[in-house]
Design a protein around this motif. Structure first.
Motif, PDB file in Angstrom:
ATOM      1  N   LYS A 272       0.844  -1.046  -0.007  1.00 16.19           N
ATOM      2  CA  LYS A 272      -0.065   0.166   0.017  1.00 16.19           C
ATOM      3  C   LYS A 272       0.827   1.364   0.003  1.00 16.19           C
ATOM      4  O   LYS A 272       0.270   2.225  -0.293  1.00 16.19           O
ATOM      5  N   HIS A 273       2.215   1.123   0.316  1.00 19.92           N
ATOM      6  CA  HIS A 273       2.965   2.300   0.339  1.00 19.92           C
ATOM      7  C   HIS A 273       3.512   2.720  -1.022  1.00 19.92           C
ATOM      8  O   HIS A 273       4.128   3.850  -1.388  1.00 19.92           O
ATOM      9  N   ASN A 274       3.329   1.658  -2.115  1.00 19.85           N
ATOM     10  CA  ASN A 274       3.597   2.014  -3.442  1.00 19.85           C
ATOM     11  C   ASN A 274       4.973   2.556  -3.650  1.00 19.85           C
ATOM     12  O   ASN A 274       5.278   3.453  -4.406  1.00 19.85           O
ATOM     13  N   LEU A 275       5.947   1.606  -3.133  1.00 20.75           N
ATOM     14  CA  LEU A 275       7.314   2.004  -3.068  1.00 20.75           C
ATOM     15  C   LEU A 275       7.996   1.278  -4.455  1.00 20.75           C
ATOM     16  O   LEU A 275       7.735   0.091  -4.478  1.00 20.75           O
ATOM     17  N   LYS A 276       8.813   1.700  -4.905  1.00 18.81           N
ATOM     18  CA  LYS A 276       9.685   0.983  -6.072  1.00 18.81           C
ATOM     19  C   LYS A 276      11.109   0.908  -5.997  1.00 18.81           C
ATOM     20  O   LYS A 276      11.781   1.622  -5.394  1.00 18.81           O
ATOM     21  N   PRO A 277      11.857  -0.289  -6.060  1.00 17.72           N
ATOM     22  CA  PRO A 277      13.303  -0.345  -5.994  1.00 17.72           C
ATOM     23  C   PRO A 277      13.768   0.822  -6.487  1.00 17.72           C
ATOM     24  O   PRO A 277      13.328   1.405  -7.712  1.00 17.72           O
ATOM     25  N   ALA A 278      14.959   1.364  -6.215  1.00 17.10           N
ATOM     26  CA  ALA A 278      15.379   2.705  -6.780  1.00 17.10           C
ATOM     27  C   ALA A 278      16.964   2.604  -6.374  1.00 17.10           C
ATOM     28  O   ALA A 278      17.509   1.839  -5.551  1.00 17.10           O
ATOM     29  N   ARG A 279      17.727   3.089  -7.371  1.00 22.80           N
ATOM     30  CA  ARG A 279      19.212   3.548  -7.248  1.00 22.80           C
ATOM     31  C   ARG A 279      19.441   4.993  -7.003  1.00 22.80           C
ATOM     32  O   ARG A 279      19.261   5.762  -7.635  1.00 22.80           O
ATOM     33  N   LEU A 280      19.466   5.159  -5.541  1.00 18.61           N
ATOM     34  CA  LEU A 280      19.582   6.573  -5.020  1.00 18.61           C
ATOM     35  C   LEU A 280      20.678   7.425  -5.299  1.00 18.61           C
ATOM     36  O   LEU A 280      20.586   8.581  -5.713  1.00 18.61           O
ATOM     37  N   PHE A 281      22.051   6.768  -5.371  1.00 16.02           N
ATOM     38  CA  PHE A 281      23.138   7.169  -5.744  1.00 16.02           C
ATOM     39  C   PHE A 281      23.972   5.916  -6.518  1.00 16.02           C
ATOM     40  O   PHE A 281      23.569   5.044  -6.943  1.00 16.02           O
ATOM     41  N   GLU A 282      25.055   6.563  -7.138  1.00 14.71           N
ATOM     42  CA  GLU A 282      25.885   5.594  -7.891  1.00 14.71           C
ATOM     43  C   GLU A 282      26.135   4.209  -7.324  1.00 14.71           C
ATOM     44  O   GLU A 282      26.041   3.302  -7.725  1.00 14.71           O
ATOM     45  N   ASN A 283      26.328   4.182  -5.833  1.00 12.69           N
ATOM     46  CA  ASN A 283      26.898   3.006  -5.059  1.00 12.69           C
ATOM     47  C   ASN A 283      25.727   2.778  -4.080  1.00 12.69           C
ATOM     48  O   ASN A 283      26.210   1.998  -3.006  1.00 12.69           O
ATOM     49  N   VAL A 284      24.333   3.436  -4.264  1.00 14.96           N
ATOM     50  CA  VAL A 284      23.350   3.064  -3.230  1.00 14.96           C
ATOM     51  C   VAL A 284      22.154   2.525  -3.802  1.00 14.96           C
ATOM     52  O   VAL A 284      21.688   3.146  -4.476  1.00 14.96           O
ATOM     53  N   TRP A 285      21.643   1.371  -3.355  1.00 15.71           N
ATOM     54  CA  TRP A 285      20.369   0.805  -4.043  1.00 15.71           C
ATOM     55  C   TRP A 285      19.511   0.492  -2.635  1.00 15.71           C
ATOM     56  O   TRP A 285      19.771   0.243  -1.792  1.00 15.71           O
TER      57      TRP A 285
END
Length: 365
Positions: free
Chosen positions: A50-63
């Protein structure tokens, strides 16, 4: 002397803070700093569909990998499932409860060292209430005993962990203080803005455990003797309060410089504080503090008459009256508290180095 081989720090972090995926949030800024001390940072985020979140790459070395669970009770198991697929050299959990259980399971499955962070005081009587927190404390006991290192924000909490649970390998690292929030240019003076001769300040969430009604009752008593005293409460939350003479509520502010620097006495009436960041910020601003004996106040407030054992309005009023009556005492206590905190506050670089050192030390185990 043989130097230790540099460790490739691939850190797997278990978190439940969904603000990680909010652009320009405080936690995202913190992750931006962590990425500089880790080679790779993988964050499993406990969350629901229900939070509707998706996998993401925040920075070059952060997932970031949201669990997207069907409900909160399935989050830990889903996190373990995701974590099994991630290559890492260290696991760190942002609490010893749900996140800690995930870390403990992955430590056993992957044979990888585990660091557990504890940012609250689980020994407070106000923390222990309710079946849910009783279960969490039971989980915490197992998790902390399995951890290769434990990082706490209060020395007193570390001492209790050693005494009650036999936990070793404890490091104390207080919450980082971003001094730009309290050292900006003054935009106004609260005395002029609200026509108060003496200003009492609270910076707090409007939540039940903050016990704001005690502060409001304290002000009523103080105004019998000092009718030109007012209270400014900065914060947001779910609790609602009726209008009261001498009280001003202000929505949460990121820039608190003018509030801290133009107030006279800082008030904290909380039943429970995991740490107490606003009290530290007030102390760094040179303010005298009156507080319940919670969180970091137990370690910082030296004048015991200003450290109230329970949230009692009469005791608060007596302490506040004494400070209003004696400006020299107020200034002396404020300066003393400021010097005490400045001796303990780390620069951002030193703070990050401490985290990196602990990660490397733990990863070598």
């Amino acid at each position: 002397m043989v130097s230790m081989e540099k460790i490739n720090l691939r850190v797997l972090m278990i978190s439940s803070d969904r603000n990680i995926l909010v652009t320009e949030s405080a936690v995202t800024s913190r992750i931006n700093e962590y990425r500089k001390i880790a080679d790779e940072l993988h964050i499993i985020l406990l969350s629901d569909k229900k939070h509707n979140l998706k996998p993401a790459r925040l920075f070059e070395n952060v997932w970031v990998y949201p669990t997207n669970s069907d409900n909160r009770f399935l989050r830990p198991m889903d996190a373990v499932r995701i974590g099994k697929k991630i290559t890492c050299s260290l696991i760190t959990t942002q609490d010893p409860f749900e996140c800690g259980w995930v870390g403990m399971r992955l430590k056993k499955l992957k044979k990888i060292p585990l660091e557990v962070q504890l940012h609250t005081d689980p020994f407070s009587v106000h923390f222990a209430g309710g079946l849910f927190n009783i279960i969490r404390k039971w989980i915490m006991k197992s998790v902390l005993r399995q951890a290769d290192s434990v990082r706490v924000v209060l020395r007193s909490v570390g001492d209790e962990l050693m005494e009650k649970y036999g936990v070793k390998n404890i490091s104390v690292l207080p919450i980082y203080i971003d001094r730009t929030r309290i050292e900006g240019r003054l935009k106004f003076d609260l005395h002029d803005k609200y026509r108060f001769k003496t200003v009492l300040l609270m910076v707090t969430r409007l939540a039940r455990e903050k016990n704001i009604n005690t502060a409001l009752e304290c002000l009523k008593k103080v105004r019998h003797k000092f009718p030109d005293t007012g209270m400014v409460i900065v914060g947001s939350g779910t609790e609602k309060f009726e209008e009261q003479d001498g009280v001003v509520f202000v929505e949460w502010q990121e820039d608190l410089s003018s509030f801290y620097k133009t107030s006279d006495i800082f008030i904290q009436t909380s039943d429970f504080e995991g740490y107490g960041l606003s009290l530290v910020e007030a102390g760094l601003s040179g303010m005298a503090v009156v507080s319940t004996s919670v969180g970091v106040a137990k370690e910082l407030v030296e004048e015991k008459d200003l450290l109230i054992s329970t949230s009692d309005a009469e005791s608060f009023a007596v302490a506040v009256d004494s400070l209003i009556n004696n400006k020299d005492l107020r200034e002396r206590l404020g300066n003393s508290l400021k010097k005490s905190i400045e001796a303990k506050v780390l620069t951002k670089e030193a703070y990050l180095n401490k985290i990196r050192e602990n990660w490397e030390k733990t990863a070598r185990k």
